[in-house]
Structure formats: structure tokens, C-alpha cells
Design a protein around this motif. Sequence first.
Motif, PDB file in Angstrom:
ATOM      1  N   ALA A  21       0.808  -1.230   0.000  1.00  0.00           N
ATOM      2  CA  ALA A  21       0.000   0.000   0.000  1.00  0.00           C
ATOM      3  C   ALA A  21       0.835   1.271   0.000  1.00  0.00           C
ATOM      4  CB  ALA A  21      -0.958  -0.002   1.194  1.00  0.00           C
ATOM      5  N   SER A  37      -5.118   9.920   0.318  1.00  0.00           N
ATOM      6  CA  SER A  37      -5.044   9.344   1.669  1.00  0.00           C
ATOM      7  C   SER A  37      -4.839   7.834   1.566  1.00  0.00           C
ATOM      8  CB  SER A  37      -6.333   9.642   2.436  1.00  0.00           C
ATOM      9  OG  SER A  37      -7.389   8.871   1.927  1.00  0.00           O
ATOM     10  N   ILE A  38      -4.214   7.273   2.562  1.00  0.00           N
ATOM     11  CA  ILE A  38      -3.934   5.845   2.558  1.00  0.00           C
ATOM     12  C   ILE A  38      -5.231   5.048   2.610  1.00  0.00           C
ATOM     13  CG2 ILE A  38      -3.660   5.617   5.058  1.00  0.00           C
ATOM     14  CD1 ILE A  38      -1.360   3.894   2.605  1.00  0.00           C
ATOM     15  N   GLY A  39      -6.228   5.647   3.273  1.00  0.00           N
ATOM     16  CA  GLY A  39      -7.520   4.966   3.378  1.00  0.00           C
ATOM     17  C   GLY A  39      -8.127   4.745   2.002  1.00  0.00           C
ATOM     18  N   ALA A  40      -7.984   5.746   1.131  1.00  0.00           N
ATOM     19  CA  ALA A  40      -8.536   5.624  -0.216  1.00  0.00           C
ATOM     20  C   ALA A  40      -7.844   4.497  -0.962  1.00  0.00           C
ATOM     21  CB  ALA A  40      -8.356   6.948  -0.954  1.00  0.00           C
ATOM     22  N   TYR A  42      -6.393   1.817   0.428  1.00  0.00           N
ATOM     23  CA  TYR A  42      -6.879   0.545   0.987  1.00  0.00           C
ATOM     24  C   TYR A  42      -8.216   0.178   0.365  1.00  0.00           C
ATOM     25  CZ  TYR A  42      -3.468   0.656   4.830  1.00  0.00           C
ATOM     26  OH  TYR A  42      -2.336   0.644   5.563  1.00  0.00           O
ATOM     27  N   ALA A  43      -9.106   1.182   0.330  1.00  0.00           N
ATOM     28  CA  ALA A  43     -10.459   0.909  -0.172  1.00  0.00           C
ATOM     29  C   ALA A  43     -10.402   0.450  -1.632  1.00  0.00           C
ATOM     30  CB  ALA A  43     -11.311   2.160  -0.026  1.00  0.00           C
ATOM     31  N   SER A  46      -8.986  -3.030  -1.958  1.00  0.00           N
ATOM     32  CA  SER A  46      -9.952  -4.051  -1.538  1.00  0.00           C
ATOM     33  C   SER A  46     -10.985  -4.301  -2.612  1.00  0.00           C
ATOM     34  CB  SER A  46     -10.660  -3.616  -0.250  1.00  0.00           C
ATOM     35  OG  SER A  46      -9.729  -3.493   0.773  1.00  0.00           O
ATOM     36  N   ARG A  47     -11.456  -3.191  -3.227  1.00  0.00           N
ATOM     37  CA  ARG A  47     -12.475  -3.348  -4.250  1.00  0.00           C
ATOM     38  C   ARG A  47     -11.897  -4.056  -5.478  1.00  0.00           C
ATOM     39  NH1 ARG A  47     -14.194   2.409  -4.655  1.00  0.00           N
ATOM     40  NH2 ARG A  47     -13.462   2.729  -2.529  1.00  0.00           N
TER      41      ARG A  47
END
Lengths: 103, 903
Positions: A21, A37-40, A42-43, A46-47
Motif C-alpha cells: 500500500a 489518503s492511505i484509506g482511499a 486501501y479501499a 480491496s475493491r
Amino acid sequence: MGEFEELTLLAVRALGDHTYAVPVQQFVEEATGRNVSIGAIYAALSRLEAKGFVRSSIGEPTARRGGKPKRLYDVTSLGLRTAKALHRVRERIWNTIAEGGRS
Amino acid sequence: MKATRPPGLARMLLRLQPLGRRRAEVEADLGELFASRVEARGVRHARRRYYLDVLSVARIARFGFGGMRSAPDARESRRAFHLWRRAAPEIIQDLTYATRLLRRSPGAVTIAVGGLGIAIGVSASVFTFLNAVAFRSTGVIEPSSVVQVMRAYPNGIGDAWTYGDYVQLRESARTIRLEASLRDGARVSQTADRDGARSTSLTFVTGGYLSALSNRLFLGRMLMPFDDSPGAAPVAVLSHAWWSRRLGADPAVVGRPLWVNGTPFTVVGIAERGFTGTMDTPPAMWLPGATFHVVSGGSPLDRASSTTVGVLGRVAAGVSMAQAEAELSSIARQLSPQRESSGPESSMTRSGDRAQAFDEELVGVRFQPLASLGGKGRAQVAIVLVTVTTAIGLVLLLACVNVANLLLASAISREREIGVRLAIGASRGRLVRQLLTESLSLGLAGAVVGLLVMVWLVPILATIVRAPDSLDLAPDPGVLLFLAVTAILSAIGAGLAPARHASRGDLASPLRGAAARADGTGGRPTRLRSALIGVQAGASVLLLIMAALLTRGTMRAARVEVGFDAARLLVVTPAFGRGGSEAQARSYWSAARDLVQAVPGVEGASLASYPPFAGANEVTIFRRAGSRYTIFHNQTDSTYFRTIGLRTIRGRTFTDEEVATGANVVVISETVARDFFPGENPIGQSLARVIADSRDSIIGVVSNGMTARLRELSSAAIYRPMGELRAAKLVIRALDAPEPLVRAVRGAIEPVDPRITVDVQSVTDRLQREIAEPRALALLARVLAGIALGLALVGIYGVTTFVVGQRTQEIGVRLALGATARDVLTLLLADSLRPIGVGLAAGVLAALLTGRVVAGLLFGVSPVDPIAFAGAVLVLLGTATVAVILPTRSAASVNPSSVLRQL
């Protein structure tokens, strides 16, 4: 596949196999020139994984990360084909534009 | 170089996220990013980004890590945002529209807001009292284990123990902690210097009393056991209510002295707001029992003391009430029997029961819940308040709903406008929202008016119900919340009917014009409106009658013949306190009387236990031929009758010797002579005919005088020779106006005993105070009646206009078929006045029933006074007729051909 997912997929491919990541985030940020952002990431990963475009595996812990594991991503052949197909679609459209558009 | 770490707060936030199996991986990723950013762009940037990353992880973690469901999340929040973006201008639009609309009809808005405000204010005022009396917590911790310890006799229970008994009980009790208190009055200065002393109620308590009830204080510290030891510095804890009301809530008083009957007490604490101790209402202050004899005179509270106290107990943890009661009972039965025939408490009539009670055999102890925890007194006050004032509040509220209804439904004729808006595409929800915005704006304005009304009304109500000084009536959050809720509810209530109407309306008929509406669908609302009119008429007439009765009562009271010349009298009341001895009082008075009589301008000075208008404790009720008969008892010296100006009609008054020896002779008033000795000469007869078992003989008859209370119409009185001087007050007759003498009299009497402060007041002042209560009530009733009448006028006018307007077609047809304008007018008047007549009758009936409640305030005006009733009915009928005739006449003069053309 959304634009951001496509960018993430291409980043994984560009960074070579077994990336994770953090480099993906840095790559996308550099390539687009905007904060990501790192969250984006990850999301999106995952998708992509759920759609079968990437697959992940747990990598060996390394000393640099304080002995913590990382999740490594590879682009699947389906992912690669889909990305190439998308690219070809775009290329055709751009070619049309370059030729002065359809009459 | 120290390794830079991500911000701690952000790391903590990260730890709170439900990351599951991926926690280690995510934390490592974030740490790695942070480190590389520190290198590339510096710590500040890295920290900021770290926070943003943690937040981004938090967002996706909530929906299963990175799952597909994070997409709807974003969409949802976007939708909520768009909803708000769309609604905000609408709300602003509604508000602007509402204010513009309301500004267009200022008269109607003033009436609606005023009416609503008054109704809200009245209700909130009532609630203020209920809140202060019944709802507010008393601040007692674990009230279930606190009891009042009562003495039980073979035929009854009593609450008074001698202090000596209390000490014995406390020393032997193991299962219950006992504390004692005794209430007394004293004169307390309100500043650190000695000026401005006022009579105030205080409670002497044992050292552990306050801490047994509560563990919190507003300021400072509790009274402690060491404060209650002989020789301790005198200290006081003030009640919050008294401190706020009399000392302006000045926190600097803690640590400063207040003078109590001339002794300085250092204020060490302020009790919590609402804390009342063991009583319904708090005293001004709590003082250590050890200071009792210093303040009130007499002997100190100790093992030998026969002063009576109330005993409070807190049952120890793990002990049942029954166990504690049993233990105390067995201790109490072993107490040495008390003989208390001439104790400090023995004053003329009441002491009888108490002295007797101490002679009776004690069979044990009973526990009672504390008075302050919802005793009988509170409930009674609450009932009176609820019945009298909520009735008024509710009626007004109803009237206001009616007015607001009219305002929204017909006064600003909206139907057409609403129809147009519906027709061009407004949703019904949108319309309802707009109407509710309008009524809520009205409600908000009403709440502001209500707050002002409440501020004005609460002190008036306090005078009417004789709320004690220490009752905390300042608005607290509960009262304000009540006010807000009432305002919102009444606003919504007022807006509901038109809003529902609007949301149900059809598109076509409003656009077709008024005439098209008369298709009979208006039947049900019309009947409802008629009923509302009736209720309004009834409520107005009820308030009008009350106002008329009270006004006539106060007018009469101002002219009332008290039977003596009250204008030139002064009354001197010294504060002896409960501990003062009779001998002390005797020497005090013999000195004081001579000194006062030497003051220039004083014509005479006499002693009496009840000088004019000084309270009514002396009332005794006998049964004579099955009915109640009230006689006032008084004790006087030989010159009292001359001093206040009562004439001797038969026989003679007391001699100095009879007063000195306490002879068995009485003087009766003319009324008693007439009622008990009709056609006979009472002189020389025994009083036994009036009071059974009496051994007194009658020596004289004096003229009637209303000396006790103005409102008690009976002037039956029995005078006995002045016995106990401790209860005496001095009545002074001045040669001229008495007010200038107040200073001189005080100056003459205070040096007699500097510890005893005195209160000097003119009888006219007392009389004024006696009238103040009904006067305030009359004012209130007049204001309320005026408002109710105004509301009724507006309501009746509006409804009649509406109803008659709906009947235009019918009237046209009648006229076309040959009815005269006069016929139509008669028909319409009869129809409109019918509900008013019904309401009127109900209102008069209600007035007949409630008349008894105010009978005590009417000074000889009968509660069924025909003038008041007739006047009120006429005023209402006149108003109602005007309100009905105006719209009816214009309707009756309609041109039949123009109406028929619209059919």
C-alpha cells in the motif's frame, strides 16, 4: 472500474509484483500531483481484489517495519486484460479526436 | 537524534478503529509513510498527513475494512448535505415570509402574541410555585433512611422532645444517629454593621444535623460538631434562598459576621440551593444549638434543659426502620418523666395540649417521613395552586389557541393563496412546513412576552399565597424549560388546525372564490368554533365576576369601620426569643413603658398580647347550636381599651390590681354580649355560658373592634387581664400622626436591653398589609378578566364573521324569497348568540361554585353578590353583542341578486 481504481491498478502494475500500500500511495500521489489518503488506497485495493483484478498475500515481516507484516499485491491476468482494454478504448477515442473528430 | 514519532493522539485514534486482523499491517504502513514524509517534507507536514490518513482509515474501517460498502457511505453523506443545502434557503424563505406576513396585520399579531404570551406567562408562574413547593429536590441525601422521631402516647403522637430527653436518646441509641433542631425567630442584620435588622426565622441545630441530611454545600463549610460545643465561636450557615433574596447572593458574606439579636455570627457556609433541612421551607440560617441561649436568652441547651426540640434520625446502614424504632422505643420508655407545667412554651391556649402531652405516659417512638420530603403542607399548597391558577392558565391558553387559529385561518385569508400555491406545484408538506414556521415565530414572540409576564406575576402570586420569604422563586432551568415547551406546544397547537386544513384542501374550490365553498363541508369546524366561543364566553364571565367581587371587596375594605381610631397607633414588638424568661420580660416592660410614655408626642402606651392586626393565632372555634363560632382571645392591661379607642358600654374594664394578680375576670365585646346574653345584662354573669367550664366572670362590655384580622368579619372578642408579659406587645397612641414618632420610640426603648431589638410599626401599615393581598388578587383578576374579555371579543367577532360569510348564499336566497333584512338579522343574531348564552350560564354556575374559595377575601361582600354578577354578565353580553352585530349587519345587507348570480 472507476478512475481511481484504474490508477491504483496501474500503479500496482507499474511498481512490479509484490508491492504494497505505501509505495502505491506514493506512486499515485506523485503521478496525479494531488494528496491521496492511505484509506482511499486501501479501499480501492480491496475493491479491486473483490473484483478479481488484484490478488494479495501476506509478506515476510521486515526489520524496517518493526517486524510487522505487509500485504503484497499482484495484478491478476484479468486485471491486466481489463486495464489494457480500457486503455485501448481510450486510445481509440483519442485517435478519433486527433483526426479531427467523426464527420 | 531522537526518532520522530507520529502524533500520540492520532495513534490513539488509530488504536480505537475496528481494524481486526489488518491492524498490524495498517499501523506499519502508516508508520512507514510518516517516516518517509518526515524525510521528504518535514515533521509538520508528516504529522498533518498522518492525522488525515488516520481519519481516512477510520472512514473505511467502519464499513468493514475497505469493503464495497464504503461507496454508499459517501453517497449518503452527500445526500444529507444536499438535503440541507436545499432546505436551508427554504427555511430562510419561510421565516422571511412569516415575518412579512405577520407585519402585514400588526393588530391581529399583537393580540395573538399578547394573548399567547399571557397564557404562557400565567402557566409558567404557576409552574414556578409548583416547582418551588413540590418538584424541586430538597437536597437530602438518601432520604429514605431519614425520619422524624415522634413521641407516641396512648392517644396520639407529638413531635416535641425536651432537649434533655434528646440527649438521653442520642447517648443510648445504637441503630440510629439522632440530631435535634429547633426553630425560632430573631432579628438579623443584613449587613456586617448592625443596621437594618429584620425579623427572620432561624433554626438552631446540633452539630451533626446538616451533615446528617446532606453532604454538599453551595459555598463554604457545614456546621460541625465542634461548632456546637460551649464556648465555640458563633457561626452560621445560610440558606440559599435567604442569601439570594436578602443578601443579593453576595459570595463575600462567607467569613463575615451577621448580627443575630445583637450577637455577631460568622457566616461559614451557604447551603445548597433548594436545601430546606427538615422543614417545608428553609429558615434564613442554621445556627449551632450551643448558641441558642445567647440569641434567645434563657438557659443553655444541655442535659437539664426543658426546651423542646424536634428530633431527626438517620437509620444506620443495614438496620431496618422497625429495628431502629423498637430500640428507640425501649430507650424512650425508660426516660425520666417530665413535668413541664410552666415551660417556655406555655402561652395562653396552645400550651395546654403540650403540657398535658408531657404528663401523659410515653408508650414509645414512631417514625415519620420528613415534612420536607413531601409532607401534607406541600400537597395542600400545591392543590390550591393547581385548582385556582391552572384553571385560569388553561382557559387563557384555549382562548389563545382560538385567536391564533382565527389569525391564521381567516383573519389573514389564506385559502386562496394556499390554493394558488398548491395549483402551481407546491407540495403539501412544503405548505405545512411554512404554516408551522409561522406559528412557531408567533410562539417564540409569545415566549418572550410570557417571560415578562412571569417576572411580573410571580411576586404578585407570592403575596397572594403568602409565600414565605425563604421560598426560592427565582426562575431555574426547569421553569425556563417549562416555558419553552409550553410556547412550542401552544404554537404548534395553534398552527396545527390551519396546517391540516391546508394539507387537505382541494385545488379547485379556493380558486373559484368564496361563494363556491358554501357546500356544507364547513359543518364540523363550525360546530367546534361555536363550542370554543361558548367556552370563551364562560371563562370570561367567570373571570369578570371574580374581578368584580374582589374589586368591590377591596373598595369596601378601604372604607371598613374597624371600630377604633387606627390612624394614630404604633405597635412595638420586641424580639424576646424562645428562651427569655418571664421575669426578664416583666422588668423589661416596666422600664420600657415608662420610657416610651415620656417620649414627647406619645399620648398613651398599653400592653396587649395581640395588638391590632398582629396575627390570628388567638382564634378559638367553639360549637354553638351546631354551628361554628369564632371568638378572638386577647390579653390586655388596664389602659388598653382607652389607648386604642374602644368604648366601655357596660360595666368597667380591668383595674391595675386585677391585671397584676391575674384575676378571673373578663371583658367581652358587644357582639358576644348580644349573641350569648340577648336581652340580659351580662355583667356579673359567668363566662361559662360562652365557654364551658370557664370560671371567669364578666365585668364589662366594650364596643366592637376588628382588631385581629380585617377579613374576619366577626368582632366577637374576649379580653382577659394581661398574664404573661413575654408575649406582650406595646401599643402606643400618638397625639398626632404616628410615623415621626417611630425613631424616637425606638431610641427610647432600645437602651433598656441592647440585646433585644424591637420592631416599631404603625397600625395603618399593618392594615395596608392586610389589604395588600386581596388588592393584589383583585388587580390580577381585573387584568386577567380584561384580557379574557378582549380575547372573547376578538374570538367571537372572528368566528361570527367566518360563519356569516359562509352563509352568504343562504341569506341571499332567503332575501330573494321575501325575508326582510330584519328577519335575517334576527336569525343570525339568535344563531350566534346561542353558544354565548350557554357559555355564560356555565360561567355563572362556575362562579357560584368558586365564590366560596375567595369568600375570605371579600370583606363583607357576599360571594353571590348580585351587583357583581349582574355587572359581569351585562359587560360580557354587551361585548358579545357588539362582536356579533358588526359582521351580521353587513351580511344581512347583502344584495340578493348578486349572490344569486354566483350560484
